[in-house]
Design a protein around this motif. Structure first.
Motif, PDB file in Angstrom:
ATOM      1  N   TRP A 113      -6.015   3.258  -6.095  1.00  0.00           N
ATOM      2  CA  TRP A 113      -7.181   3.116  -5.233  1.00  0.00           C
ATOM      3  C   TRP A 113      -8.258   4.089  -5.683  1.00  0.00           C
ATOM      4  CZ3 TRP A 113      -9.968   6.593  -2.471  1.00  0.00           C
ATOM      5  CH2 TRP A 113     -10.804   6.114  -1.464  1.00  0.00           C
ATOM      6  N   VAL A 150      -2.612   0.417  -4.438  1.00  0.00           N
ATOM      7  CA  VAL A 150      -2.586  -0.935  -3.895  1.00  0.00           C
ATOM      8  C   VAL A 150      -1.895  -1.800  -4.936  1.00  0.00           C
ATOM      9  CG1 VAL A 150      -3.935  -2.869  -3.036  1.00  0.00           C
ATOM     10  CG2 VAL A 150      -4.731  -0.535  -2.652  1.00  0.00           C
ATOM     11  N   LEU A 188     -10.500  -3.425  -3.268  1.00  0.00           N
ATOM     12  CA  LEU A 188      -9.912  -2.914  -2.035  1.00  0.00           C
ATOM     13  C   LEU A 188     -10.728  -3.350  -0.830  1.00  0.00           C
ATOM     14  CD1 LEU A 188      -7.718  -1.210  -0.711  1.00  0.00           C
ATOM     15  CD2 LEU A 188      -9.210   0.767  -0.935  1.00  0.00           C
ATOM     16  N   LEU A 202       0.866  -1.176   0.000  1.00  0.00           N
ATOM     17  CA  LEU A 202       0.000   0.000   0.000  1.00  0.00           C
ATOM     18  C   LEU A 202       0.900   1.223   0.000  1.00  0.00           C
ATOM     19  CD1 LEU A 202      -2.992   1.032   0.356  1.00  0.00           C
ATOM     20  CD2 LEU A 202      -2.492   1.148   2.800  1.00  0.00           C
TER      21      LEU A 202
END
Length: 227
Positions: free
Chosen positions: A77, A72, A84, A14
């Motif tokens: 995202w 991600v 997610l 992340l």
């Protein structure tokens, strides 16, 4: 003892770059960057109102990004991204429990909503045992103390298999025994390649990096200060 997790989706790094979030008529934080790799823990520190909970809710998809990017793996995202939502578990200040349902029924309903499947009795019993809730599985949550409700809320991390955990003040109301249980659960998750972001004022006893949210507070210009 918690076992190594088999995740519903493979853990992916992340990465946040220059994140900013505007909420309640003010910029809560800006220029916030970090990278969280599988097996890593990131603590969020700072006084109340500094943006710890806001950042967790932003990553969970409840708030909009007003600047910067969140990645991600190699994918950007975006709010409402099903991929997610399938990769994370979020537990905030409010205990997401229905008082009229038993703890077992709450766990089954949450699992059904998040996965479309039922949680197994063995997995649920093991999860309850982590926080000393075995004898309460078939009791309505409305009879629980505040501490029991908080532990019931944390129990989701033991039976839902998601690589990214978002935890907002997870130690609140926990005694020494349950703090140690939480730390053990977190270590097992990290050992399995999971990732954790935890906002907390209290030491948990699990090694991790730290972000001080004070470093990302908006800078007010002299002109703005006089307005």
């Amino acid at each position: 003892m918690a076992s190594r997790s088999t995740f519903a989706t493979a853990p992916k790094p992340l990465r946040a770059d220059d994140l900013a979030c505007f909420r309640g008529g003010r910029m809560v934080f800006e220029r916030l960057s970090f990278t969280l790799d599988p097996g890593e823990l990131l603590y969020l520190r700072g006084k109340n109102g500094s943006g710890k909970s806001t950042l967790l809710r932003l990553i969970a998809g409840y708030l909009r990004i007003h600047g910067g990017t969140l990645m991600v793996g190699d994918d950007a995202w975006w709010r409402g991204d099903a991929a997610l939502s399938e990769a994370l578990i979020y537990a905030g200040h409010d205990n997401a429990l229905k008082p009229v349902l038993t703890l077992r029924e709450n766990a089954r309903e949450l699992t059904r909503l998040m996965t479309g499947h039922a949680v197994g009795d063995v997995a649920l019993a093991d999860a309850a045992d982590v926080f000393g809730l075995t004898g309460l599985l078939d009791q309505p949550v409305r009879y629980f103390s505040s501490g029991q409700r908080h532990r019931s809320n944390l129990m989701r991390f033991a039976y839902l298999k998601r690589p990214l955990w978002l935890m907002d003040e997870p130690t609140v109301g926990l005694d020494t025994e349950n703090r140690e249980a939480l730390a053990g659960l977190m270590r097992a998750h990290l050992d399995a390649g999971g990732m954790i972001i935890a906002a907390t004022h209290d030491p948990i006893g699990v090694e991790g990096a730290m972000i001080d949210m004070r470093d990302y507070q908006p800078k007010v210009s002299l002109e703005e200060a006089w307005l």
